[in-house]
Design a protein around this motif. Structure first.
Motif, PDB file in Angstrom:
ATOM      1  N   ASP A 119      -7.464 -47.651  61.604  1.00  0.00           N
ATOM      2  CA  ASP A 119      -7.557 -48.271  62.923  1.00  0.00           C
ATOM      3  C   ASP A 119      -8.852 -47.845  63.616  1.00  0.00           C
ATOM      4  O   ASP A 119      -9.584 -46.970  63.140  1.00  0.00           O
ATOM      5  CB  ASP A 119      -6.316 -47.965  63.773  1.00  0.00           C
ATOM      6  N   THR A 120      -9.131 -48.460  64.734  1.00  0.00           N
ATOM      7  CA  THR A 120     -10.387 -48.247  65.451  1.00  0.00           C
ATOM      8  C   THR A 120     -10.586 -46.788  65.826  1.00  0.00           C
ATOM      9  O   THR A 120     -11.691 -46.254  65.685  1.00  0.00           O
ATOM     10  CB  THR A 120     -10.424 -49.128  66.719  1.00  0.00           C
ATOM     11  N   GLU A 121      -9.550 -46.141  66.299  1.00  0.00           N
ATOM     12  CA  GLU A 121      -9.653 -44.737  66.715  1.00  0.00           C
ATOM     13  C   GLU A 121      -9.970 -43.832  65.520  1.00  0.00           C
ATOM     14  O   GLU A 121     -10.817 -42.929  65.605  1.00  0.00           O
ATOM     15  CB  GLU A 121      -8.366 -44.283  67.400  1.00  0.00           C
ATOM     16  N   GLU A 122      -9.332 -44.068  64.380  1.00  0.00           N
ATOM     17  CA  GLU A 122      -9.610 -43.283  63.178  1.00  0.00           C
ATOM     18  C   GLU A 122     -11.058 -43.486  62.733  1.00  0.00           C
ATOM     19  O   GLU A 122     -11.737 -42.522  62.347  1.00  0.00           O
ATOM     20  CB  GLU A 122      -8.662 -43.680  62.042  1.00  0.00           C
ATOM     21  N   ARG A 123     -11.525 -44.705  62.795  1.00  0.00           N
ATOM     22  CA  ARG A 123     -12.916 -44.995  62.419  1.00  0.00           C
ATOM     23  C   ARG A 123     -13.894 -44.266  63.333  1.00  0.00           C
ATOM     24  O   ARG A 123     -14.881 -43.690  62.872  1.00  0.00           O
ATOM     25  CB  ARG A 123     -13.168 -46.506  62.448  1.00  0.00           C
ATOM     26  N   LYS A 124     -13.619 -44.287  64.627  1.00  0.00           N
ATOM     27  CA  LYS A 124     -14.495 -43.598  65.586  1.00  0.00           C
ATOM     28  C   LYS A 124     -14.546 -42.105  65.306  1.00  0.00           C
ATOM     29  O   LYS A 124     -15.616 -41.487  65.380  1.00  0.00           O
ATOM     30  CB  LYS A 124     -14.013 -43.846  67.023  1.00  0.00           C
ATOM     31  N   TYR A 142     -16.105 -49.870  55.499  1.00  0.00           N
ATOM     32  CA  TYR A 142     -14.776 -49.403  55.148  1.00  0.00           C
ATOM     33  C   TYR A 142     -14.176 -50.284  54.066  1.00  0.00           C
ATOM     34  O   TYR A 142     -14.267 -51.507  54.140  1.00  0.00           O
ATOM     35  CB  TYR A 142     -13.865 -49.412  56.388  1.00  0.00           C
ATOM     36  N   THR A 143     -13.563 -49.637  53.068  1.00  0.00           N
ATOM     37  CA  THR A 143     -12.868 -50.371  52.014  1.00  0.00           C
ATOM     38  C   THR A 143     -11.486 -49.762  51.814  1.00  0.00           C
ATOM     39  O   THR A 143     -11.281 -48.574  52.056  1.00  0.00           O
ATOM     40  CB  THR A 143     -13.632 -50.323  50.673  1.00  0.00           C
ATOM     41  N   VAL A 144     -10.590 -50.610  51.380  1.00  0.00           N
ATOM     42  CA  VAL A 144      -9.246 -50.161  51.029  1.00  0.00           C
ATOM     43  C   VAL A 144      -9.215 -50.018  49.514  1.00  0.00           C
ATOM     44  O   VAL A 144      -9.576 -50.940  48.791  1.00  0.00           O
ATOM     45  CB  VAL A 144      -8.182 -51.172  51.520  1.00  0.00           C
ATOM     46  N   ASP A 145      -8.816 -48.825  49.062  1.00  0.00           N
ATOM     47  CA  ASP A 145      -8.765 -48.521  47.639  1.00  0.00           C
ATOM     48  C   ASP A 145      -7.392 -47.935  47.325  1.00  0.00           C
ATOM     49  O   ASP A 145      -7.088 -46.810  47.740  1.00  0.00           O
ATOM     50  CB  ASP A 145      -9.867 -47.525  47.279  1.00  0.00           C
ATOM     51  N   PRO A 146      -6.551 -48.689  46.605  1.00  0.00           N
ATOM     52  CA  PRO A 146      -5.204 -48.200  46.312  1.00  0.00           C
ATOM     53  C   PRO A 146      -5.169 -46.910  45.498  1.00  0.00           C
ATOM     54  O   PRO A 146      -4.160 -46.221  45.471  1.00  0.00           O
ATOM     55  CB  PRO A 146      -4.558 -49.345  45.522  1.00  0.00           C
ATOM     56  N   LYS A 147      -6.288 -46.551  44.860  1.00  0.00           N
ATOM     57  CA  LYS A 147      -6.341 -45.313  44.077  1.00  0.00           C
ATOM     58  C   LYS A 147      -6.458 -44.075  44.971  1.00  0.00           C
ATOM     59  O   LYS A 147      -6.205 -42.968  44.524  1.00  0.00           O
ATOM     60  CB  LYS A 147      -7.522 -45.346  43.113  1.00  0.00           C
ATOM     61  N   VAL A 148      -6.866 -44.288  46.229  1.00  0.00           N
ATOM     62  CA  VAL A 148      -6.976 -43.173  47.164  1.00  0.00           C
ATOM     63  C   VAL A 148      -5.574 -42.865  47.679  1.00  0.00           C
ATOM     64  O   VAL A 148      -4.938 -43.704  48.299  1.00  0.00           O
ATOM     65  CB  VAL A 148      -7.917 -43.517  48.346  1.00  0.00           C
ATOM     66  N   ILE A 149      -5.118 -41.664  47.382  1.00  0.00           N
ATOM     67  CA  ILE A 149      -3.776 -41.271  47.815  1.00  0.00           C
ATOM     68  C   ILE A 149      -3.925 -40.175  48.857  1.00  0.00           C
ATOM     69  O   ILE A 149      -4.338 -39.061  48.536  1.00  0.00           O
ATOM     70  CB  ILE A 149      -2.921 -40.786  46.626  1.00  0.00           C
TER      71      ILE A 149
END
Length: 180
Positions: A119-124, A142-149
């Motif tokens: 979310d925006t706050e996490e990005r900031k 920012y990318t979404v990577d399902p391998k990142v746990i």
């Protein structure tokens, strides 16, 4: 993905235009065309396949430039790439050109991977933390990577900061194994 060839072309584009606005415009338009090529099998085929001549690609570029209202600089750049048979490397060229533009402005590109959309706050918070660590302004992708746990993985200035759960567990495992 950037290669030596895409770096060479990106550097040439960067060096030819000393106007920051023009560089940015060319980058944005090249990135847009690369995105269209990724989404369109037909356009990707014209750009990457050996089945089409440079003249065929130039004709497609002319039509695309007209419809998308691309700048003359971008159209000419695409034509040069068509004649050099390098349109297949357009995404890498655009990515590398962006790097050169950011470096010229003393801005660091952060590549942030997480399992879920942040979310925006996490990005900031991430951007603020890395501005403090690197002592430079940052721009993030920012990318979404399902391998990142659990956690995130950030790449900046050729270095990877891996705060994922898998990495933490591996470090713990190494520590425990070393103590036995």
């Amino acid at each position: 993905m950037a290669t030596q060839v895409s770096s060479r072309y990106a550097r040439a584009i960067f060096d030819l235009k000393d106007d920051a606005k023009k560089r940015t415009e060319i980058h944005e338009e090249l990135a847009a065309v690369a995105g269209w090529a990724q989404e369109s099998a037909d356009l990707r085929s014209v750009f990457s396949s050996g089945n089409f001549s440079a003249e065929d690609a130039v004709a497609v570029i002319a039509e695309l430039s007209k419809k998308a209202q691309l700048s003359d600089d971008t159209r000419r750049t695409l034509n040069v790439l068509a004649h050099a048979r390098r349109l297949g490397q357009l995404a890498g060229i655009a990515e590398t050109l962006k790097q050169f533009i950011l470096e010229a402005n003393e801005v660091v590109l952060l590549k942030v991977a997480s399992r879920e959309e942040l979310d925006t706050e996490e990005r900031k918070q991430i951007e603020k933390k890395f501005e403090d660590v690197l002592k430079k302004d940052v721009e993030s992708v920012y990318t979404v990577d399902p391998k990142v746990i659990g956690g995130i993985r950030v790449t900046a200035e050729g270095r990877t900061y891996d705060g994922t759960l898998v990495t933490r567990l591996n470090k713990m495992k190494e520590t425990l194994a070393g103590g036995i």
